[in-house]
Motif scaffolding. Structure first.
Motif, PDB file in Angstrom:
ATOM      1  N   UNK A   1       0.818  -1.202   0.000  1.00 20.98           N
ATOM      2  CA  UNK A   1       0.000   0.000   0.000  1.00 20.98           C
ATOM      3  C   UNK A   1       0.862   1.267   0.000  1.00 20.98           C
ATOM      4  N   UNK A   2       0.352   2.288  -0.673  1.00 23.60           N
ATOM      5  CA  UNK A   2       1.047   3.572  -0.763  1.00 23.60           C
ATOM      6  C   UNK A   2       1.383   4.092   0.625  1.00 23.60           C
ATOM      7  N   UNK A   3       2.620   4.574   0.768  1.00 27.13           N
ATOM      8  CA  UNK A   3       3.074   5.143   2.034  1.00 27.13           C
ATOM      9  C   UNK A   3       3.579   4.142   3.047  1.00 27.13           C
ATOM     10  N   UNK A   4       3.353   2.856   2.814  1.00 26.61           N
ATOM     11  CA  UNK A   4       3.762   1.828   3.778  1.00 26.61           C
ATOM     12  C   UNK A   4       5.134   1.272   3.446  1.00 26.61           C
ATOM     13  N   UNK A   5       5.749   0.688   4.458  1.00 31.15           N
ATOM     14  CA  UNK A   5       7.059   0.064   4.313  1.00 31.15           C
ATOM     15  C   UNK A   5       6.932  -1.192   3.455  1.00 31.15           C
ATOM     16  N   UNK A   6       7.907  -1.387   2.579  1.00 33.07           N
ATOM     17  CA  UNK A   6       7.964  -2.608   1.758  1.00 33.07           C
ATOM     18  C   UNK A   6       9.016  -3.527   2.373  1.00 33.07           C
ATOM     19  N   UNK A   7       9.050  -4.788   1.973  1.00 28.19           N
ATOM     20  CA  UNK A   7      10.043  -5.702   2.555  1.00 28.19           C
ATOM     21  C   UNK A   7      11.465  -5.158   2.396  1.00 28.19           C
TER      22      UNK A   7
ATOM     23  N   UNK B   1      15.549  -5.306   1.866  1.00 27.65           N
ATOM     24  CA  UNK B   1      16.345  -5.982   0.836  1.00 27.65           C
ATOM     25  C   UNK B   1      16.598  -7.416   1.250  1.00 27.65           C
ATOM     26  N   UNK B   2      16.979  -7.623   2.497  1.00 27.09           N
ATOM     27  CA  UNK B   2      17.272  -8.982   2.979  1.00 27.09           C
ATOM     28  C   UNK B   2      16.025  -9.862   3.005  1.00 27.09           C
ATOM     29  N   UNK B   3      14.898  -9.300   3.441  1.00 28.32           N
ATOM     30  CA  UNK B   3      13.654 -10.070   3.469  1.00 28.32           C
ATOM     31  C   UNK B   3      13.254 -10.517   2.065  1.00 28.32           C
ATOM     32  N   UNK B   4      13.310  -9.590   1.131  1.00 26.44           N
ATOM     33  CA  UNK B   4      12.904  -9.924  -0.230  1.00 26.44           C
ATOM     34  C   UNK B   4      13.892 -10.891  -0.879  1.00 26.44           C
TER      35      UNK B   4
ATOM     36  N   UNK C   1      17.777   4.608   7.814  1.00 23.84           N
ATOM     37  CA  UNK C   1      17.617   3.864   9.057  1.00 23.84           C
ATOM     38  C   UNK C   1      16.273   3.168   9.210  1.00 23.84           C
ATOM     39  N   UNK C   2      15.360   3.398   8.277  1.00 20.01           N
ATOM     40  CA  UNK C   2      14.020   2.815   8.390  1.00 20.01           C
ATOM     41  C   UNK C   2      13.698   1.851   7.261  1.00 20.01           C
ATOM     42  N   UNK C   3      14.315   2.028   6.102  1.00 17.92           N
ATOM     43  CA  UNK C   3      14.077   1.126   4.992  1.00 17.92           C
ATOM     44  C   UNK C   3      13.387   1.798   3.826  1.00 17.92           C
ATOM     45  N   UNK C   4      12.797   0.956   2.989  1.00 17.39           N
ATOM     46  CA  UNK C   4      12.127   1.415   1.774  1.00 17.39           C
ATOM     47  C   UNK C   4      10.624   1.523   2.011  1.00 17.39           C
ATOM     48  N   UNK C   5      10.049   2.584   1.457  1.00 20.37           N
ATOM     49  CA  UNK C   5       8.614   2.823   1.583  1.00 20.37           C
ATOM     50  C   UNK C   5       8.038   3.093   0.204  1.00 20.37           C
TER      51      UNK C   5
END
Length: 116
Positions: A27-33, A35-38, A67-71
């Motif tokens: 969903x838009x605005x939310x964190x995506x997996x 790099x390691x998870x994916x 520090x938070x990841x990809x969104x």
């Protein structure tokens, strides 16, 4: 993943991400997996996932928060839809219509078939 396909693996990961966005799973605005998870999910090297995320970031579909990841960007669904539509119109549609012509199919026949 189809490691024997003509399409590079990072592009297959981009396609996977596009499908998640268009289905609403991401969903838009939310964190995506991460790099390691994916990478673990796809059983690929983290560098391959990073290349896919770089592709998505260059098109402003994902953003990185230090520090938070990809969104997922707020307008990611529209951008993904635009990119997929452009790819369909330039790649898939011409091949489809060439095949229709070779087979002597009309658009009405295809539409009738799809309506069933």
């Amino acid at each position: 993943m189809d490691f024997h396909a003509d399409k590079p693996i990072y592009q297959q990961i981009v396609d996977y991400a596009f499908a998640r966005v268009l289905s609403g799973e991401w969903k838009a605005g939310e964190k995506v997996p991460s790099v390691r998870e994916l990478a673990a999910l796809m059983t690929v090297n983290t560098h391959t996932v990073l290349k896919a995320y770089d592709y998505l970031q260059a098109r402003e579909i994902v953003t990185v928060r230090r520090g938070m990841g990809y969104f997922l960007a707020d307008d990611a669904p529209a951008k993904v839809n635009d990119e997929r539509r452009a790819a369909f119109l330039s790649n898939t549609a011409p091949a489809f219509f060439r095949e229709m012509k070779l087979l002597g199919l009309t658009l009405d026949e295809v539409l009738d078939y799809m309506a069933d």
